[in-house]
Design an enzyme around this catalytic site. Sequence first.
Site, PDB file in Angstrom:
ATOM      1  N   CYS A 168      21.737  53.140  54.240  1.00  0.00           N
ATOM      2  CA  CYS A 168      21.120  53.782  55.407  1.00  0.00           C
ATOM      3  C   CYS A 168      22.126  54.586  56.224  1.00  0.00           C
ATOM      4  O   CYS A 168      21.725  55.364  57.092  1.00  0.00           O
ATOM      5  CB  CYS A 168      20.451  52.739  56.290  1.00  0.00           C
ATOM      6  N   HIS A 185      19.554  54.398  65.551  1.00  0.00           N
ATOM      7  CA  HIS A 185      19.131  53.909  64.233  1.00  0.00           C
ATOM      8  C   HIS A 185      17.758  53.250  64.400  1.00  0.00           C
ATOM      9  O   HIS A 185      16.863  53.487  63.611  1.00  0.00           O
ATOM     10  CB  HIS A 185      20.164  52.937  63.691  1.00  0.00           C
ATOM     11  N   HIS A 217      11.481  54.511  57.875  1.00  0.00           N
ATOM     12  CA  HIS A 217      12.916  54.434  57.624  1.00  0.00           C
ATOM     13  C   HIS A 217      13.189  55.096  56.272  1.00  0.00           C
ATOM     14  O   HIS A 217      12.803  54.569  55.235  1.00  0.00           O
ATOM     15  CB  HIS A 217      13.353  52.964  57.618  1.00  0.00           C
TER      16      HIS A 217
END
Lengths: 421, 367
Positions: free
Chosen positions: A178, A316, A350
């Site tokens: 990520c 995030h 995401h």
Amino acid sequence: MGCVITGVGAVSAFGVGMGPLLAALAEGMRAVGPIRHFDVTGFPTRVAGEVPVLDIDAGWLSAVGGLPGEHLDALAASGLLRDRKVGFALAAAHEAWRAAGCGDAEREASLVLALGLEQAFLEDFAPLLTPAGKLDFAADAALSAPPVRLRSRVDLAAEWVRRVLDLEGLALVNVSACAAGGLAIAQGAALIERGLASIVLAGGADSMVNPLGLGGMSRLGAPSPRAAPDACRPFDRRRDGLVIGEGAAVFVLESAARAQARGARPLARVLGWGSTQDAYRVTAPRPDGARARLAMQRALTRAGLGPEAIGYINAHGTGTPLNDPAEAQAIASVFPRGVPVSSIKGAVGHLMAAAGALELAACMLPFAEELLPGTANHLERDPACAIDVIGETPRRARIDALMSNSFGFGGQNVAVVLGRA
Amino acid sequence: MRLNGDARVGVRAAGALSRFGLAWRGLGAALAAGEVSPGSGEVALAAADDAGDVKQRRLMSRAARLGAVAARLALREAELPVGTAREDVGTFMGVGASGGEPAQIEALVAASYQDGGFSLARCGHEGLAAATPLLAFQLMNNFTLCHGAILEGVGGVNAALFSRGAGTVLALAEAMAALAHGDCALALAGGADSALHPATRAELEREGHVAGGLMCAEGAGLLLLGPATGARVVIDGCWLWPAAARARGERDAARALDGLGDLALAAERDVGDGFDVVVVTGWGHAAADRLLAVATRLGRRVIDAGAGLGETLAAAPALAWLVALDVLGTTAGDGARALVLSAGCDGALGAVTLQSMAGVAGFMKGA
């Protein structure tokens, strides 16, 4: 010598292109919904930030990506479009390339692409099963054509972006989960800073909206158990997990001198970046956010800015019970006077390896429209996340610099600072 | 293209796992003697040497285990204590494909089988239930870097780059740049990978690499890099020549091979000659032959690391650097220079130059 952004392309749950992405974010919309491109009836997770296309084929690429026809037959024959992120990467890269006005003179460009895992095609494995329940990888079904079989290869998207745009420079494939998207932009800017390139195509593409990706994450318990459009609620007191998304974002980065010389209009500047590792646990971020904080501080230092210069943080903000308070704590310690924060993961999901790239693409909104993106599904403040979270409605503000955070599974952290052009 | 500009870094320590065992010292001599260890290309990893505990290993792919052990070996060799001294050590690694345990995939697929074929509906329920809940951690290839960092408490600047050769050279260049910029005072750089995973092996076969002589193996190699000042061995050059965009792709082994000849000539022009030792690693006999042809013109002594170590994909360039390090440390005199040419099956060619520094006593103890 500065590094400027002169073109951006994006593919997201809002559709193909930067236009749909920024327009939807400006309206405070969200695009998470039921997964449609494969049957998820039996799966524990059934919603995602899915790109609105069922099958990616040469026709789709031609229609939305505007890709040169000469490549489409080879693409279709290769079978690699089974891996959705390959198509996303190509469409986003081509949009960025065109938006920046790039052509033959820019073919020397290097490529830094953040990519997720190779996609496993579980249906390909079934013919390898022996009566004893073992997989026979030496079977003809594993070794014979078509070339893309069992799984795609991680770097196929990068290879084809290079091939379609006929790029001649270096190619880096960042696979830092990520954090990869943010790291790819940082590495692209670093190549320019170090004089190894004067123009770089940098970004990320990923899709884990497939049986093994979705199933693997579900087994970990990372996604929200609720199959609802508001499943991801970043920084909200009721948050209970993430929503998987898919897509891509690609930037044309170039030295300010080069951009000026060819008359390309800068959209923003890449001012700084910083990365660290949690070195804590495989399954959880550091609760105190100490290493995330250090990544942010290093990004500010590299940018030559104090915290007061940052007008917005794209967090995030995964909507998981553990990430958000740790990140909030880190933000609060670096920005004690407060700073507006939002996460777009409630709106688009995401995107894993592409998350940082798409979120930096969303960061064009403040510079283009003087609007800070909102946080879809953020309705109830959480005392454990004591920061200035922008709610669902975008906030109007003129800012000169912003920061985007990305924290990866495994503990890799990166923060990137962009400035107004 | 030269990637490091004028930056030079010192080698402080190293860690390696290969079919020859858990040591980098002695690799040069063994390979120079033409030794090929018996058996497969597998690393024999005794329980006492393994990474983490049983519970932690359930989260690891094979490459992650190898990478974590290599990190431990390098940090231990540097006598860098656990704690704050390690917090800002950088990590830059070339990593390979996902390496979930085949048994887990077998269980998942077998439980998803219905009426003679794969059933998505069963996969979502019975299939997933048959696999470990932690399968995703085995699959994420950045964990090849992260497990070592977690186990060893390494928390600095970092990047995991996918590599079938070039990515590992780029990882070294990133580490050199991070040190030069002051982003970290020490950095681990190298790679870990296994070509023995059955899905990877099938992939290499399909692409024609195995037919070209590629011998599947596994391994890991990490250098602990620091300032050049006072170091016994420095790395002073790092180059990469990418494969032409149109020369890559599925089933392009033969075309990549043709391109490699041109890249090797470019290397010959750019890196100079007069090396005391040249170490080469290619993805098979044909690739190695092309490198060896150039290597014999550039150095007095040539070692084919790939012939002895096998093809370890993301680890291959790093293991070749360690072979050169061993030769410089044990057999060559002060001021000796080594060149490592590494060609991965991605078709790119990397070159790294190392030099042993005169007047520094004790191999890798002076930095």
